[in-house]
Design an enzyme around this catalytic site. Structure first.
Site, PDB file in Angstrom:
ATOM      1  N   CYS A  77       0.840  -1.204   0.000  1.00 29.82           N
ATOM      2  CA  CYS A  77       0.000   0.000   0.000  1.00 29.82           C
ATOM      3  C   CYS A  77       0.876   1.256   0.000  1.00 29.82           C
ATOM      4  O   CYS A  77       1.576   1.506  -0.971  1.00 29.82           O
ATOM      5  CB  CYS A  77      -0.973  -0.062   1.176  1.00 29.82           C
ATOM      6  SG  CYS A  77      -2.303   1.127   1.008  1.00 29.82           S
ATOM      7  N   HIS A 164      -3.551  -5.357   0.375  1.00 28.50           N
ATOM      8  CA  HIS A 164      -3.030  -5.819   1.668  1.00 28.50           C
ATOM      9  C   HIS A 164      -3.052  -7.345   1.771  1.00 28.50           C
ATOM     10  O   HIS A 164      -4.093  -7.913   2.107  1.00 28.50           O
ATOM     11  CB  HIS A 164      -3.865  -5.224   2.808  1.00 28.50           C
ATOM     12  CG  HIS A 164      -3.693  -3.752   2.953  1.00 28.50           C
ATOM     13  ND1 HIS A 164      -2.664  -3.190   3.671  1.00 28.50           N
ATOM     14  CD2 HIS A 164      -4.399  -2.726   2.456  1.00 28.50           C
ATOM     15  CE1 HIS A 164      -2.746  -1.876   3.609  1.00 28.50           C
ATOM     16  NE2 HIS A 164      -3.791  -1.558   2.881  1.00 28.50           N
ATOM     17  N   GLU A 166      -1.764  -9.002   4.056  1.00 29.29           N
ATOM     18  CA  GLU A 166      -1.763  -9.386   5.471  1.00 29.29           C
ATOM     19  C   GLU A 166      -3.157  -9.522   6.057  1.00 29.29           C
ATOM     20  O   GLU A 166      -3.322 -10.065   7.132  1.00 29.29           O
ATOM     21  CB  GLU A 166      -0.937  -8.376   6.293  1.00 29.29           C
ATOM     22  CG  GLU A 166      -1.525  -6.972   6.415  1.00 29.29           C
ATOM     23  CD  GLU A 166      -1.217  -6.046   5.233  1.00 29.29           C
ATOM     24  OE1 GLU A 166      -1.026  -6.564   4.113  1.00 29.29           O
ATOM     25  OE2 GLU A 166      -1.204  -4.816   5.419  1.00 29.29           O
TER      26      GLU A 166
END
Ligand code: XMP
Length: 597
Positions: A77, A164, A166
């Site tokens: 990001c 993202h 994660e």
């Protein structure tokens, strides 16, 4: 040997470390200014997201030498934008707003994207976009709104992802991180036992012979912390304090007392402080102010309990079951924005923290890790898997209002919202109240939009994402479950009173019982019921059901529950004296937080 996560203030920076630990590799969080000397043993760098734009003069400073160290790099990001800009590419400010689910079309299943499908579901939260790549870079994948969503320089092993990996809503995100760990050659031998050993050593050091007076709400975090402290320090150096703050669910205090004493805890003290808590929030409308006052009252009540029990405050440190999520959302890391001030992060507690007088054995963990630790320590399964309930409880689910709201710019937004909803055959009205949200790593406090008409969940999901992406005045979308036709409602003045809390408690207890009866307790992670002061007659109010599923609480999806449940609970709620309408929150996180305040 480890991976270093450089924290640029993103809401998910620490979550990256959690994910790497899940892969049994060790990850450390570092400042972006970290020197190369401090990175000995580091096999790869991950640049986190952050609330800033690369054009922001206040963007976090970083050590430029990190880019020349020859280590594999993964920018996420903001980290992706920063590395592209730093290496000679270009970033365009504020071109697209993209929050929530998106589809990544893969051009090459290479490097960190190895083994992925040609189309992948990913999670976005950004406004700026990379518009030109640095020399040596190639595109690995794109989304409809972002041509350079996944890029890499194969020679230097540098990767940039606009989305993202994660967050668990990027379906194959863990696979992407695993690919990165593998290509860094980082060993994978880290376990939760290491965490327990590390914490035991640290706790002995930090307490230095003193004792811990732990606030125990009865939720999984404080129960795990209680068990862990009892194990490490011994029962005579630990005392649990359960405070009934009057914002509890139906029968909650009695249940907690039973659950904990059944689990063999004798050192638990229970106090009823509901009158003090209610007095502390009298007349308060602003959510942050409410949160601060409640957090402060917890400490006042603790001090009074210490006095009553004749315990020396110098000898008894404050213990809390704080998780990392509480810290990050409260703006607790160097560059992070305040999304909401959690009850365990108010000024009074920050002061005690700075003095080293707070013990938080779970402060580095996420909910899933706290649960894993709970199971490991032998906490009963039903306690480990209870739905979480926030410290400020029903108080942050009872929306208050002075009867007026800030309507600036809403009329124009209403027109745009109506034309978007019309494409779905639905009607929409922007509501005259506000709730908290999180977008692009920052806090929002904006309006929910109410939609009504015949609709299935997938269309509502699409509409909700479109409305919140297209219209900054809207950060949340709710769907009218009943009654039909819709009552014409206005905002009414409403504060935190025993009566309103009792009304919400009744609604919440019906909603939880219905979840249980329909066998949906495991399907949803949490289901807040929210009381909103929207009324057609100035007396009756409306309630919102907010079922979500998540494992880390940093992102969440609204749960699309079966119609049988939805009709049943709607009918039951409309039968409650005082409730005139029922809404269903169809907003993911981002852009809406789980709780409304
Ligand atoms: P949000 O609303 O931030 O919620 O998306 C994420 C998770 O945190 C819980 N929550 C709190 N828990 N003290 C807590 O112990 C608080 O002040 C607090 N505020 C939110 C929320 O219920 C959800 O599980």
């Amino acid at each position: 040997m480890s991976i270093a996560v450089l924290d640029f203030g993103g809401q998910y920076a620490h979550l990256i470390a959690n994910r790497i630990r899940r892969l049994h590799a060790y990850a450390r969080i570092c400042s972006p200014q970290v020197s190369l000397d401090e990175l000995k043993g580091v096999r790869g760098l991950i640049l986190s997201g952050g609330p800033s734009s690369v054009y922001d003069p206040a963007q976090p400073p970083y050590n430029p030498a990190l880019f020349d160290a020859g280590l594999p790099i993964l920018g996420l990001c903001y980290g992706h934008q920063l590395l592209c800009q730093h290496l000679g590419g270009e970033v365009e400010p504020g071109q697209t707003r993209e929050f929530g689910a998106a589809r990544l079309q893969l051009k090459q299943a290479q490097g960190v994207l190895k083994g992925l499908e040609s189309e992948e579901r990913v999670w976005m939260s950004h406004q700026d976009t990379v518009s030109r790549l640095p020399a040596g870079f190639e595109v690995l994948g794109s989304t409809a709104d972002c041509a350079m969503a996944a890029v890499y320089d194969p020679a230097r092993r540098i990767y940039g992802l606009q989305f993202h990996p994660e967050v668990s809503h990027t379906v194959n995100g863990l696979r992407i991180l695993e690919n990165f760990v593998e290509l860094c050659g980082c060993p994978r031998d880290w376990t939760m036992d290491h965490y327990l050993e590390e914490q035991a050593a640290e706790l002995r050091l930090q307490t230095a012979g003193r004792k811990v007076f732990l606030l125990v709400s009865g939720g999984v975090d404080s129960s795990v912390a209680f068990l862990m402290l009892n194990r490490i320090l011994g029962e005579d150096r630990v005392m649990g304090l359960h405070i009934d703050n009057g914002f509890m669910r139906h029968n909650e205090t009695a249940t907690v007392r039973r659950l904990l004493t059944d689990s063999g805890f004798a050192n638990l003290h229970v106090v009823d402080a509901s009158a003090e808590f209610l007095a502390a929030v009298e007349g308060v409308v602003d959510p942050e102010e409410k949160r601060r006052r409640i957090g402060t009252q917890f400490i006042r009540t603790r001090d009074r309990a210490l006095e009553e029990l004749k315990l020396d405050p110098e000898e008894w440190l404050l213990g809390q079951g704080t998780l990392y999520t509480d810290t990050i959302e409260s703006g607790g890391t160097a560059h992070a924005a305040v999304i909401k001030t959690h009850h365990n992060r108010v000024d009074l507690i920050e002061k005690l923290l700075a003095e080293g007088k707070v013990i938080e054995p779970l402060a580095q963990l996420y909910k899933d890790e706290a649960r894993e630790l709970g199971e490991k320590l032998g906490l009963p399964h039903h306690l480990v898997w209870r739905h979480p309930f926030p410290g400020p409880g029903l108080a942050v689910r009872t929306l208050c209002s002075a009867g007026k709201t800030d309507w600036e710019g809403v009329e124009e937004a209403q027109g745009r919202a109506a034309s978007i909803a019309a494409r779905f055959g639905l009607q929409v009205e922007i509501l005259p109240l506000r709730s908290v949200g999180v977008q692009g790593d920052g806090r929002t406090y904006a309006h929910p939009a109410l939609v009504w008409g015949e609709a299935q969940w997938p269309a509502l999901e699409e509409l909700s994402t479109e409305l919140t992406n297209a219209i900054p005045k809207i950060n949340r979308v709710v769907y009218l479950l009943g009654p039909v036709p819709r009552p014409v409602q206005h905002l009414k003045p409403a504060y935190l009173t025993r009566q309103r809390l009792a009304l919400l408690r009744r609604a919440d207890s019906l909603a939880m019982a219905a979840l249980e009866q329909h066998g949906l307790m495991q399907e949803v992670t949490q289901m807040p019921t929210v009381l909103v002061p929207l009324s057609s007659d100035g007396i009756h109010e409306s309630v919102v059901l907010r079922p979500i599923s998540t494992d880390d609480f940093m992102t969440a999806r609204f749960s699309a529950l079966p119609q049988t449940f939805v009709s049943d609970i709607c009918r039951q709620l409309l039968e409650v004296e005082g409730i005139e309408a029922v809404f269903y929150d169809v907003t993911h996180k981002p852009p809406g937080t789980v709780e409304w305040e």
